[in-house]
Design a protein around this motif. Structure first.
Motif, PDB file in Angstrom:
ATOM      1  N   VAL A  31       1.207  -1.549   0.337  1.00 47.07           N
ATOM      2  CA  VAL A  31       0.190   0.385  -0.121  1.00 47.07           C
ATOM      3  C   VAL A  31       0.683   1.094  -0.125  1.00 47.07           C
ATOM      4  O   VAL A  31       1.798   1.723   1.409  1.00 47.07           O
ATOM      5  N   TYR A  32       0.756   1.877  -0.717  1.00 50.54           N
ATOM      6  CA  TYR A  32       1.855   2.656  -0.891  1.00 50.54           C
ATOM      7  C   TYR A  32       0.999   4.477  -0.572  1.00 50.54           C
ATOM      8  O   TYR A  32      -0.139   4.530  -0.519  1.00 50.54           O
ATOM      9  N   SER A  33       1.741   5.481  -0.401  1.00 53.18           N
ATOM     10  CA  SER A  33       1.167   6.751   0.465  1.00 53.18           C
ATOM     11  C   SER A  33       0.001   6.592  -0.170  1.00 53.18           C
ATOM     12  O   SER A  33       0.504   7.251  -1.593  1.00 53.18           O
ATOM     13  N   GLY A  34      -1.112   7.463  -0.083  1.00 57.26           N
ATOM     14  CA  GLY A  34      -2.200   8.632  -0.363  1.00 57.26           C
ATOM     15  C   GLY A  34      -2.992   7.562  -0.566  1.00 57.26           C
ATOM     16  O   GLY A  34      -3.903   7.894  -1.340  1.00 57.26           O
ATOM     17  N   GLY A  38     -11.875   3.145   1.009  1.00 52.47           N
ATOM     18  CA  GLY A  38     -12.792   2.928  -0.580  1.00 52.47           C
ATOM     19  C   GLY A  38     -12.271   2.762  -1.706  1.00 52.47           C
ATOM     20  O   GLY A  38     -12.862   3.369  -3.180  1.00 52.47           O
ATOM     21  N   SER A  39     -11.547   2.881  -1.346  1.00 48.82           N
ATOM     22  CA  SER A  39     -10.287   2.945  -3.330  1.00 48.82           C
ATOM     23  C   SER A  39      -8.301   2.313  -3.201  1.00 48.82           C
ATOM     24  O   SER A  39      -8.190   2.466  -2.621  1.00 48.82           O
ATOM     25  N   LEU A  40      -9.181   1.631  -4.077  1.00 50.73           N
ATOM     26  CA  LEU A  40      -7.444  -0.163  -4.192  1.00 50.73           C
ATOM     27  C   LEU A  40      -6.448   0.859  -5.142  1.00 50.73           C
ATOM     28  O   LEU A  40      -5.982   0.952  -5.229  1.00 50.73           O
ATOM     29  N   ILE A  83      -5.759  -5.421   3.291  1.00 51.38           N
ATOM     30  CA  ILE A  83      -6.245  -4.555   2.873  1.00 51.38           C
ATOM     31  C   ILE A  83      -7.761  -4.196   2.481  1.00 51.38           C
ATOM     32  O   ILE A  83      -8.395  -3.590   1.236  1.00 51.38           O
ATOM     33  N   ARG A  84      -9.128  -5.049   3.225  1.00 50.41           N
ATOM     34  CA  ARG A  84      -9.756  -5.349   3.184  1.00 50.41           C
ATOM     35  C   ARG A  84     -11.119  -3.089   2.450  1.00 50.41           C
ATOM     36  O   ARG A  84     -11.128  -3.913   1.829  1.00 50.41           O
ATOM     37  N   ARG A  85      -9.952  -2.625   3.618  1.00 48.57           N
ATOM     38  CA  ARG A  85     -10.720  -1.713   4.185  1.00 48.57           C
ATOM     39  C   ARG A  85     -10.479  -0.615   2.452  1.00 48.57           C
ATOM     40  O   ARG A  85     -11.214   0.067   2.681  1.00 48.57           O
ATOM     41  N   TYR A  86      -9.726  -0.879   1.400  1.00 40.90           N
ATOM     42  CA  TYR A  86      -9.428  -0.413   0.671  1.00 40.90           C
ATOM     43  C   TYR A  86     -10.781  -0.350  -1.061  1.00 40.90           C
ATOM     44  O   TYR A  86     -10.355   0.262  -2.035  1.00 40.90           O
ATOM     45  N   PRO A  88     -13.734  -0.667  -3.185  1.00 41.69           N
ATOM     46  CA  PRO A  88     -14.329   0.360  -2.540  1.00 41.69           C
ATOM     47  C   PRO A  88     -16.347  -0.715  -2.126  1.00 41.69           C
ATOM     48  O   PRO A  88     -16.340  -1.632  -2.272  1.00 41.69           O
ATOM     49  N   GLU A  89     -16.932   0.658  -1.556  1.00 38.65           N
ATOM     50  CA  GLU A  89     -17.702  -0.326  -0.779  1.00 38.65           C
ATOM     51  C   GLU A  89     -18.808  -0.972  -1.870  1.00 38.65           C
ATOM     52  O   GLU A  89     -19.389  -1.425  -1.751  1.00 38.65           O
ATOM     53  N   ALA A  90     -19.055  -0.017  -3.181  1.00 38.30           N
ATOM     54  CA  ALA A  90     -19.987  -0.793  -4.532  1.00 38.30           C
ATOM     55  C   ALA A  90     -19.491  -2.433  -4.503  1.00 38.30           C
ATOM     56  O   ALA A  90     -20.140  -3.395  -5.113  1.00 38.30           O
ATOM     57  N   TRP A  91     -18.790  -2.534  -4.484  1.00 45.31           N
ATOM     58  CA  TRP A  91     -17.673  -3.947  -4.545  1.00 45.31           C
ATOM     59  C   TRP A  91     -17.530  -5.211  -3.340  1.00 45.31           C
ATOM     60  O   TRP A  91     -17.385  -6.321  -3.018  1.00 45.31           O
ATOM     61  N   SER A  92     -18.117  -3.991  -1.946  1.00 47.57           N
ATOM     62  CA  SER A  92     -17.868  -4.823  -1.017  1.00 47.57           C
ATOM     63  C   SER A  92     -18.859  -6.505  -0.871  1.00 47.57           C
ATOM     64  O   SER A  92     -18.213  -7.311  -0.583  1.00 47.57           O
ATOM     65  N   GLY A  93     -19.933  -6.242  -1.321  1.00 51.88           N
ATOM     66  CA  GLY A  93     -20.752  -7.836  -0.939  1.00 51.88           C
ATOM     67  C   GLY A  93     -19.898  -8.570  -2.178  1.00 51.88           C
ATOM     68  O   GLY A  93     -20.300 -10.299  -1.675  1.00 51.88           O
ATOM     69  N   PHE A  94     -19.223  -8.615  -2.845  1.00 53.07           N
ATOM     70  CA  PHE A  94     -18.381  -9.175  -3.902  1.00 53.07           C
ATOM     71  C   PHE A  94     -17.101  -9.826  -3.690  1.00 53.07           C
ATOM     72  O   PHE A  94     -16.766 -11.589  -4.055  1.00 53.07           O
ATOM     73  N   HIS A  95     -17.146  -9.500  -1.958  1.00 51.41           N
ATOM     74  CA  HIS A  95     -15.731  -9.874  -1.181  1.00 51.41           C
ATOM     75  C   HIS A  95     -15.637  -9.796   0.371  1.00 51.41           C
ATOM     76  O   HIS A  95     -15.105  -9.492   1.365  1.00 51.41           O
ATOM     77  N   VAL A  96     -16.814 -10.266   0.611  1.00 52.96           N
ATOM     78  CA  VAL A  96     -17.450 -10.659   2.064  1.00 52.96           C
ATOM     79  C   VAL A  96     -17.158 -11.894   2.436  1.00 52.96           C
ATOM     80  O   VAL A  96     -17.373 -13.252   1.684  1.00 52.96           O
TER      81      VAL A  96
END
Length: 96
Positions: A31-34, A38-40, A83-86, A88-96
């Motif tokens: 994970v790079y700075s910045g 909610g964003s990868l 890295i789960r917190r990164y 995006p919320e719209a994709w969270s259902g696919f990665h639960v």
């Protein structure tokens, strides 16, 4: 001087041997700075391929893996869970 790309220049040639390769596993991440929750963007991964090769110490953007089984498997791992917190919320259902 800039000009629009010609149609022939938009074509990408991929060798047949490479076109048959698939990503089999996310090996690790960086994970790079910045990077923001909610964003990868700025979350990079090292990959393993179906022929046994890996990206080794090189990291590639993780965004193209959204919705893939390999990213899902990595997110379910101890390291990948960080890295789960990164994702995006719209994709969270696919990665639960």
């Amino acid at each position: 001087q800039l000009r629009p790309a010609l149609e022939a220049e938009k074509q990408v040639h991929v060798d047949d041997a490479l076109a048959a390769l698939g990503v089999t596993k996310v090996v690790r991440h960086w994970v790079y700075s910045g990077a923001k929750p909610g964003s990868l963007h700025n979350v990079y991964v090292s990959l393993a391929f179906s022929d046994g090769r890996t990206t080794r110490s090189a990291f590639v953007p993780s965004q193209p893996l959204l919705g893939s089984r390999v990213l899902l498997a990595y997110l379910d791992s101890k390291d990948g869970g960080r890295i789960r917190r990164y994702v995006p919320e719209a994709w969270s259902g696919f990665h639960v």
